[in-house]
Design an enzyme around this catalytic site. Sequence first.
Site, PDB file in Angstrom:
ATOM      1  N   LYS A 112     -55.900 -44.678 -64.855  1.00  0.00           N
ATOM      2  CA  LYS A 112     -54.856 -44.037 -65.512  1.00  0.00           C
ATOM      3  C   LYS A 112     -55.264 -41.951 -65.356  1.00  0.00           C
ATOM      4  O   LYS A 112     -53.863 -41.584 -65.512  1.00  0.00           O
ATOM      5  CB  LYS A 112     -54.521 -44.376 -67.002  1.00  0.00           C
ATOM      6  CG  LYS A 112     -54.506 -45.537 -67.262  1.00  0.00           C
ATOM      7  CD  LYS A 112     -53.078 -45.809 -66.665  1.00  0.00           C
ATOM      8  CE  LYS A 112     -52.467 -47.608 -67.297  1.00  0.00           C
ATOM      9  NZ  LYS A 112     -53.119 -48.550 -67.197  1.00  0.00           N
TER      10      LYS A 112
HETATM   11  C1  LIG Z   1     -52.246 -49.660 -66.718  1.00  0.00           C
HETATM   12  C2  LIG Z   1     -53.296 -50.805 -66.048  1.00  0.00           C
HETATM   13  C3  LIG Z   1     -52.760 -51.422 -64.989  1.00  0.00           C
HETATM   14  C4  LIG Z   1     -51.461 -51.166 -64.594  1.00  0.00           C
HETATM   15  O1  LIG Z   1     -50.883 -50.623 -63.716  1.00  0.00           O
HETATM   16  P1  LIG Z   1     -48.926 -50.432 -64.202  1.00  0.00           P
HETATM   17  O2  LIG Z   1     -48.493 -48.718 -63.483  1.00  0.00           O
HETATM   18  O3  LIG Z   1     -48.592 -50.395 -65.731  1.00  0.00           O
HETATM   19  O4  LIG Z   1     -48.345 -51.121 -62.949  1.00  0.00           O
HETATM   20  C5  LIG Z   1     -54.128 -52.258 -63.739  1.00  0.00           C
HETATM   21  N1  LIG Z   1     -55.044 -52.076 -64.019  1.00  0.00           N
HETATM   22  C6  LIG Z   1     -55.879 -51.348 -64.669  1.00  0.00           C
HETATM   23  C7  LIG Z   1     -56.829 -51.422 -65.289  1.00  0.00           C
HETATM   24  C8  LIG Z   1     -55.084 -50.550 -66.402  1.00  0.00           C
HETATM   25  O5  LIG Z   1     -55.652 -49.625 -66.930  1.00  0.00           O
END
Ligand SMILES: *Cc1c(COP(=O)(O)O)cnc(C)c1O
Length: 488
Positions: A112
Amino acid sequence: MDIMFKSTRGDKNYVTASQAIVKGIADDGGLFVPEVIPKIDFDLGKITSYSYRELAYRILRLILTDYTEDELKYCINSAYDEKFDTELIAPLVKAGNANFLELFHGRTIAFKDMALSILPYLLKTAAKKNGVSEEIVILTATSGDTGKAALEGFADVEGTRIIVFYPNDGVSDVQKAQMVTQKGANTCVAAIKGNFDDAQTAVKKIFTDSELKQELKQRGFVFSSANSINIGRLAPQIVYYFYAYAQLVNSGRITMGDKINFTVPTGNFGNILAGYYAKQMGLPVNKLICASNDNKVLFDFLTTGDYDINRDFIVTVSPSMDILISSNLERLLYHVSNSAEKTKELMTSLANGGKYSFKVDEGFVGEYATISETFEAINSLYKETSYVMDTHTAVAYCAYKKYAAASQDSTPNVIVSTASPYKFAKDVLRAIDGKYDGIDPFEALEVLSDVSETPIPAPIKDIDKREVIHKTVIDRSEIKDFVREKLN
Ligand SMILES: *Cc1c(COP(=O)(O)O)cnc(C)c1O
């Protein structure tokens, strides 16, 4: 030519990229999409010599067209700097036969950070460009990682406040500790009794509550979103798909022009959708393999065409993927159907009956891994190579193996690695050796450091010794009053 954005559900108001970023979500509840997905206007062969920042500029200028060169470069340079613990920003690492695109080298050690390091700058710039004088309130529902990354990104950013809701029983101990110890006078965090979908649905409702929006506007506030429903989250994620490709070429594992696959551990469908945009823009991609955990709504959808959330919500060891309503799928439905009317019809059906049917191919493949398969994947790769994956990345690794075995597809593959194993150390250790079962989550950090022979990342070192600042737990029915009160 400016690329304009419009709602997936048919609202006729076109907005610029910066306006879409300020608004977060369209007034009709739809998501903003670009009216056309631009093609890259540079020679693909050149990307092998670009730095992350340079590549980010080349890509973002094609989508966020109403930002000036100076504005974009300011945002990019402010985001992708020493906050990341490697100059590469997003290194591609080989372990055994697998290529991992490590997206966890930012401040909260999850992917993120790739988007949330830049979003505050994009948003602040957008507010200035559009003469927004109100304070911007970022409302965020999190399955664990977005919340912390958004808090880090927006803490003490002038002209903004941030309110984060997380499911009380749905995040890891480290994730929770990261959020409740967040500093910054403009930050606010509350636990919601319920799961992520409950939190996300409640927050989305506030965005379309015109009465509340009106009331707060009079008091000098506007809402925006740091969730991947905001196009300002998605656009920066396109960059690392190109960057991974460049690194594969540079390492001699592929030749420029070869097609590759990406396997993406998926929750809200934001990350993988950015991969789809990269493909549409001209990156040579064969398959996008959508990896789910036991909450395999997307696997079922991609294999049968039926999206159906009428099932038990399963709490797994990959909590950031414990999602039944994948918001960004709406954008894909829109692009594939090329019809706002159709998209709206499907979303109405989802809201009313929890299901809809629609066939998507477009190079997407669904796969999934159960909890025990996830543990087995971590264990076997560690034994084979001593590389330690986090639980989310392991879902993708396992899903990819299943896909490759079933399809005999030998296209080179990149596994998108979304979190540091330290973020989920307790479960990672349990996977490596049963003797760690029941280990204290914070002691697990020290042990993992020994087992993996890597240092504990600075952002979470001694996290259990920091002061807990945010202690509120509320019912989801209280979210609206809570927001009102906090903005008083
Ligand atoms: C948010 C997240 C995901 C999923 O990503 P999306 O964009 O919501 O599909 C997968 N792994 C981790 C560690 C995340 O923080």
